[in-house]
Design a protein around this motif. Sequence first.
Motif, PDB file in Angstrom:
ATOM      1  N   MET A  67      -5.767 -14.575 -14.871  1.00 22.50           N
ATOM      2  CA  MET A  67      -4.637 -14.222 -14.019  1.00 22.50           C
ATOM      3  C   MET A  67      -5.054 -14.250 -12.553  1.00 22.50           C
ATOM      4  SD  MET A  67      -2.375 -10.699 -13.759  1.00 22.50           S
ATOM      5  CE  MET A  67      -1.472 -10.862 -15.302  1.00 22.50           C
ATOM      6  N   HIS A  68      -6.260 -13.768 -12.269  1.00 19.63           N
ATOM      7  CA  HIS A  68      -6.765 -13.790 -10.888  1.00 19.63           C
ATOM      8  C   HIS A  68      -6.894 -15.224 -10.407  1.00 19.63           C
ATOM      9  CE1 HIS A  68      -9.820 -13.413  -7.632  1.00 19.63           C
ATOM     10  NE2 HIS A  68      -9.158 -12.302  -7.380  1.00 19.63           N
ATOM     11  N   ALA A  69      -7.385 -16.110 -11.279  1.00 18.53           N
ATOM     12  CA  ALA A  69      -7.504 -17.513 -10.908  1.00 18.53           C
ATOM     13  C   ALA A  69      -6.132 -18.126 -10.657  1.00 18.53           C
ATOM     14  CB  ALA A  69      -8.237 -18.273 -12.012  1.00 18.53           C
ATOM     15  N   ARG A  70      -5.162 -17.773 -11.489  1.00 18.77           N
ATOM     16  CA  ARG A  70      -3.806 -18.297 -11.305  1.00 18.77           C
ATOM     17  C   ARG A  70      -3.237 -17.868  -9.949  1.00 18.77           C
ATOM     18  NH1 ARG A  70       0.906 -19.664 -14.361  1.00 18.77           N
ATOM     19  NH2 ARG A  70      -0.215 -19.556 -16.332  1.00 18.77           N
ATOM     20  N   ALA A  71      -3.526 -16.614  -9.572  1.00 17.91           N
ATOM     21  CA  ALA A  71      -2.970 -16.083  -8.332  1.00 17.91           C
ATOM     22  C   ALA A  71      -3.671 -16.612  -7.093  1.00 17.91           C
ATOM     23  CB  ALA A  71      -3.034 -14.552  -8.348  1.00 17.91           C
ATOM     24  N   THR A  72      -4.917 -17.070  -7.222  1.00 18.40           N
ATOM     25  CA  THR A  72      -5.706 -17.412  -6.034  1.00 18.40           C
ATOM     26  C   THR A  72      -6.162 -18.865  -5.974  1.00 18.40           C
ATOM     27  OG1 THR A  72      -7.751 -16.690  -7.146  1.00 18.40           O
ATOM     28  CG2 THR A  72      -6.558 -15.052  -5.827  1.00 18.40           C
ATOM     29  N   ASP A  73      -6.137 -19.583  -7.098  1.00 17.25           N
ATOM     30  CA  ASP A  73      -6.666 -20.947  -7.151  1.00 17.25           C
ATOM     31  C   ASP A  73      -5.515 -21.956  -7.177  1.00 17.25           C
ATOM     32  OD1 ASP A  73      -7.913 -23.338  -7.566  1.00 17.25           O
ATOM     33  OD2 ASP A  73      -8.928 -22.761  -9.427  1.00 17.25           O
ATOM     34  N   ALA A 221      18.761 -11.408 -20.389  1.00 18.47           N
ATOM     35  CA  ALA A 221      19.008 -10.808 -19.077  1.00 18.47           C
ATOM     36  C   ALA A 221      17.791 -10.007 -18.614  1.00 18.47           C
ATOM     37  CB  ALA A 221      20.245  -9.917 -19.131  1.00 18.47           C
ATOM     38  N   ALA A 222      17.161  -9.267 -19.523  1.00 17.97           N
ATOM     39  CA  ALA A 222      15.975  -8.478 -19.162  1.00 17.97           C
ATOM     40  C   ALA A 222      14.839  -9.387 -18.726  1.00 17.97           C
ATOM     41  CB  ALA A 222      15.545  -7.609 -20.341  1.00 17.97           C
ATOM     42  N   ARG A 223      14.649 -10.489 -19.426  1.00 21.42           N
ATOM     43  CA  ARG A 223      13.588 -11.414 -19.050  1.00 21.42           C
ATOM     44  C   ARG A 223      13.826 -11.991 -17.659  1.00 21.42           C
ATOM     45  NH1 ARG A 223      12.323 -15.746 -23.579  1.00 21.42           N
ATOM     46  NH2 ARG A 223      10.783 -16.324 -21.976  1.00 21.42           N
ATOM     47  N   GLU A 224      15.068 -12.290 -17.348  1.00 18.94           N
ATOM     48  CA  GLU A 224      15.376 -12.828 -16.011  1.00 18.94           C
ATOM     49  C   GLU A 224      15.073 -11.796 -14.929  1.00 18.94           C
ATOM     50  OE1 GLU A 224      19.425 -14.050 -16.263  1.00 18.94           O
ATOM     51  OE2 GLU A 224      18.984 -15.862 -17.432  1.00 18.94           O
ATOM     52  N   ARG A 225      15.462 -10.539 -15.184  1.00 24.33           N
ATOM     53  CA  ARG A 225      15.171  -9.482 -14.201  1.00 24.33           C
ATOM     54  C   ARG A 225      13.667  -9.277 -14.056  1.00 24.33           C
ATOM     55  NH1 ARG A 225      19.506  -6.993 -17.061  1.00 24.33           N
ATOM     56  NH2 ARG A 225      17.998  -5.788 -18.290  1.00 24.33           N
ATOM     57  N   GLU A 226      12.983  -9.210 -15.187  1.00 23.71           N
ATOM     58  CA  GLU A 226      11.546  -8.972 -15.162  1.00 23.71           C
ATOM     59  C   GLU A 226      10.807 -10.131 -14.496  1.00 23.71           C
ATOM     60  OE1 GLU A 226      11.436  -6.343 -19.296  1.00 23.71           O
ATOM     61  OE2 GLU A 226      10.550  -8.340 -19.235  1.00 23.71           O
ATOM     62  N   ASN A 227      11.191 -11.357 -14.819  1.00 22.95           N
ATOM     63  CA  ASN A 227      10.518 -12.521 -14.236  1.00 22.95           C
ATOM     64  C   ASN A 227      10.681 -12.552 -12.721  1.00 22.95           C
ATOM     65  OD1 ASN A 227       9.761 -13.313 -16.786  1.00 22.95           O
ATOM     66  ND2 ASN A 227      11.321 -14.899 -16.977  1.00 22.95           N
ATOM     67  N   ALA A 228      11.880 -12.199 -12.241  1.00 23.25           N
ATOM     68  CA  ALA A 228      12.111 -12.173 -10.800  1.00 23.25           C
ATOM     69  C   ALA A 228      11.247 -11.103 -10.137  1.00 23.25           C
ATOM     70  CB  ALA A 228      13.587 -11.925 -10.510  1.00 23.25           C
ATOM     71  N   ALA A 229      11.196  -9.922 -10.751  1.00 20.82           N
ATOM     72  CA  ALA A 229      10.381  -8.846 -10.186  1.00 20.82           C
ATOM     73  C   ALA A 229       8.903  -9.184 -10.264  1.00 20.82           C
ATOM     74  CB  ALA A 229      10.673  -7.536 -10.923  1.00 20.82           C
ATOM     75  N   PHE A 230       8.480  -9.796 -11.369  1.00 25.43           N
ATOM     76  CA  PHE A 230       7.077 -10.160 -11.540  1.00 25.43           C
ATOM     77  C   PHE A 230       6.669 -11.192 -10.494  1.00 25.43           C
ATOM     78  CE2 PHE A 230       3.851  -9.318 -14.803  1.00 25.43           C
ATOM     79  CZ  PHE A 230       2.852 -10.214 -14.436  1.00 25.43           C
ATOM     80  N   ALA A 231       7.544 -12.204 -10.282  1.00 26.37           N
ATOM     81  CA  ALA A 231       7.241 -13.231  -9.287  1.00 26.37           C
ATOM     82  C   ALA A 231       7.134 -12.632  -7.888  1.00 26.37           C
ATOM     83  CB  ALA A 231       8.323 -14.311  -9.322  1.00 26.37           C
TER      84      ALA A 231
END
Length: 261
Positions: A67-73, A221-231
């Motif tokens: 996850m760290h690599a995804r966020a920084t690489d 609907a929950a996945r859409e809300r969560e994905n937006a917040a996660f992004a």
Amino acid sequence: MTLQIADSHRVRTLTLDRPEALNAFNEALYDATTDALIDAAADPGVAVVLLTGNGRGFSAGTDLLEMHARATDPDFVPGRHGFLGLLDALVDFPKPLVCAVNGVGLGIGATILGYADLAFMSSTARLKCPFTSLGVAPEAASSYLLPLLVGRQDAAWMLLSAEWVDATQALEMGLVWRVCEPDELLGTARQHAEVLAARPISSLVAVKRTMTEPLRAGIRAARERENAAFAELMGGPANLEALTAFAEGREPDFTSLPPGW
């Protein structure tokens, strides 16, 4: 190999097999598990899937180093399915899914129970939804499924606190159906899976469809809300502090973040 697959009595057992990482999901394991669920759904000889883990962990969730690599690489290469593909496979899986939680379950290792039709848990296992300790949002429609499964306040504690839930608490909440001694867990889960697998597959699929169809709109609907917040939160100050602290082997310090974080 990141996933063991075995068939017996119309039960397909999927064993997460990264014991050195407590079966944390890297891209390869996300892809292998997704493919296995898609294949089991289509296989007319499979009536039930039993999911468990090898070693001390059920699953430690998403591999934080990856996850760290995804966020920084900028050159990070994601898998074919990834986390979202696994969720699609879980939502669409038409047959009974039985989980045997043999050890620690974090993140998706806990929230996957929202998709289990029966869940068994070792008396020594523990579960955690670590989202606030990682500076991110919930995942896997857990913000919708957990309140339905365990009630609003137990779900709020799990999702907000990032604290451990032991087997006794999980049973009292209704997060799992049975708690077993460690050496009896897999046998007990398999015994119940085989009871289901002896029934007509067409009937099993019909029963599951009629139970889960009313939840589909809420999950989407929950996945859409969560994905937006996660992004929004992933890669932000809190998330980067959490991932950096993990990589450095220390506790995160959120007290020095900018106001509002």
